[in-house]
Enzyme design. Sequence first.
Site, PDB file in Angstrom:
ATOM      1  CE1 TYR A   6      -7.266  -1.441  12.533  1.00  0.00           C
ATOM      2  CE2 TYR A   6      -8.836  -1.291  14.336  1.00  0.00           C
ATOM      3  CZ  TYR A   6      -8.455  -0.967  13.045  1.00  0.00           C
ATOM      4  OH  TYR A   6      -9.248  -0.155  12.284  1.00  0.00           O
ATOM      5  CE  LYS A  54       0.822 -15.880 -14.119  1.00  0.00           C
ATOM      6  NZ  LYS A  54       1.134 -16.477 -15.417  1.00  0.00           N
TER       7      LYS A  54
END
Length: 764
Positions: free
Chosen positions: A52, A107
Amino acid sequence: MSDTRPTPPKDTRTARVTGEEALAMHAAGRPGKLETRLTKPLVTARDLSLAYSPGVAEPCLHIHRSPNLAYDYTSKGNFVAVVSNGTAVLGLGNLGALASKPVMEGKVALFKRFADVDGMDLCLDTEDVDEFVNCVRFLGPSFGGINLEDIKAPECFVIEQRLRELMDIPVFHDDQHGTAIVAAAGLINAAHLTGRDLATTRLVINGAGAASIACAELLRAMGMRPENITMCDTKGVLYRGRTEGMNQWKSAHAVETKARTLSQALEGADVFFGLSVKGALTAEMMQAMADKPIIFAMANPDPEITPEEAKAARPDCIIATGRSDYPNQVNNVLGFPFIFRGALDVRASTINDAMKVAAAQALAELAREPVPEEVARSGAGKRLVFGPEYIIPNAFDPRLISRVPVAVADAAVRSGMARKPLVDPARYARELTNRLDAAANALEAIHEQVRANPRRVVFAEGEEEAVIRAAIAFVNAGYGTPILVGREERIHATVAGIGVRLPEGIEVHNARLSSSNSRYADWLYAKRQRDGFLYRDIQRLVNNDRNVFAACMVGMGDADALITGETRSYSVALEGVRMALDAEGVLFGMTMMIARRSGTVLVADTAIHERPDAATLAAIATRSAGVARRLGLVPRVAFLSFSTFGDPKGSIPGSIRDAVKLLDAEGVDFEYDGEMGADVALDANLRASLYPFCRLTGPANVLVMPGLHAAHILTKAVPHLTSASTIGPVLMGLSHPAQIVPTGSGVNQLLDMAALAAYQAISR
């Protein structure tokens, strides 16, 4: 006699689950099926600075200057959005966006499980096409592809077309194209077997929804003539000039014909594609079709006509369905994970017809090849050999990952859709093979073989709630007949207390009152009379010890396998089982450890030997290598120790070195070496740099432990410290199949071990 034996279920092959089981699975532990996993270590302040602020600014600036670098510095290239508004959820209708989320999570899980594609489910709470399109189009920077799911027709056509025009990444509506690609693969092979040319083949499609229209369009792209494709909906044939119930997508498939009904359209037809409802195709309709008719009855959960009905009407037919309990399953999971895998890996801008045709042809070609042993064992009792009952690959064929994506990627490059070249297809195929764990497919193949060859399994602790639930799941899954050992009133009280129904197909045996007790006592006394047991001792054990009673059932052929351990320690349960069942060769426990990134590793011995000698270590290694092969792994055996090739020195490495010498003398046909630390065994790079003489050519997948203490520490600590899951210890080396679960195991653990016990019975 107190045995109660309800009639077993008629269909023991169909994998079924109850609503209660499904809800429990989704709610257990962390709710749902997905979580976020970090791919980089974020432990120290330096790690955070790199990942970060301030370090993250560097990739941001590079991507700003060159957008394609997003594929190098972010997860975009392996990230798919699964998007739905829930207007056509499974066969349940318009449930809305929120209720579609379990399907969309599923899915995403299939993408990961079958092709190592990461995904995110996005459920959009709108039925407005413009709002839907605008929401998705602006998500393009985050994803490498968009998988549209469970969106009703005709809106799904508009949404997909507009998004394909607006976005520079693949947009794929699986309900349309996934079914079409797999069905086309099956049709290629069925046409080959019946001597047909697609250009002259006559096809009738019943149903005019998204999947039906996609099938027609793909088959046209493959060479089938438009005039030879007749489509029907609930109002009859789509003929030119018809106005009732028509729209622009149906009109595109209207043909010149005098036929007005499905029955009339099928006269002389070669092929029937059903994407409609149960019973839509009758025996009379089939009898009017051409010789060797091809039937794809794909309605779910019940096909337009069953294979039994179709074969009775036309023995010369080839039939496929959407069902897993019949041959030739048209299963979308054969398509979408691998199509996206190939498209993502060459950074395709879309999925075009050439890529779809390539996927269908790759699937068709794979079905014509000899089937690997671990897949062949899942053939529902039939040999999986190319022919009328095997025209579509098995969904758990490990070769899918290395065949379909390569074909799709190559087609993307050839058709100009790829933004990254496919330099070395053979190397790419090898890399794809290494992305997935072969053992995961093999475990499912084991379950399929048990469904095809159901067995009688004794659940020795039949009064326990978890055991009863596992027995119910066992019969519902089609694995065979579970036998609960316990007092009938206690079992029925437990069943009533948990609010479930004991289904047909479960037997209850009371050990104390069974009419078989005297027979079991006579048999067991003959085995143990010279081991210090009086006849009355044996009688008492058979009457009072459920493990002994269950083991006698198996030993005398009244059952095929047993499972126990829920309420007693491993050693106590094993003592009861060993009263009736003898060891054949080395007796040991093997634990399967399944990690997300490193795959399956087999650990042995995890149950029996506190300090195994060299001969025992060598025997364990040989048996474990055989198990690894049956799971589809190439066995690489590492003998673990605190010492790595003599450093530091100690007493344990001596027995390991002797075990290696024994295997050398035997000339075994698998890789092995030791002694070595666990890090050396699992890290090929570390081995290559420090111990280039080591015989292992890759990470070890069989770890032979130096003693029970080390084995227990490893297998009990790792699941709590990592995301790995374990199965076992699986007991190996008994004369008859018996498995002992860890005390307090859950329903899924009991069910998995019972299925493995049944599989051992099949394999004897």
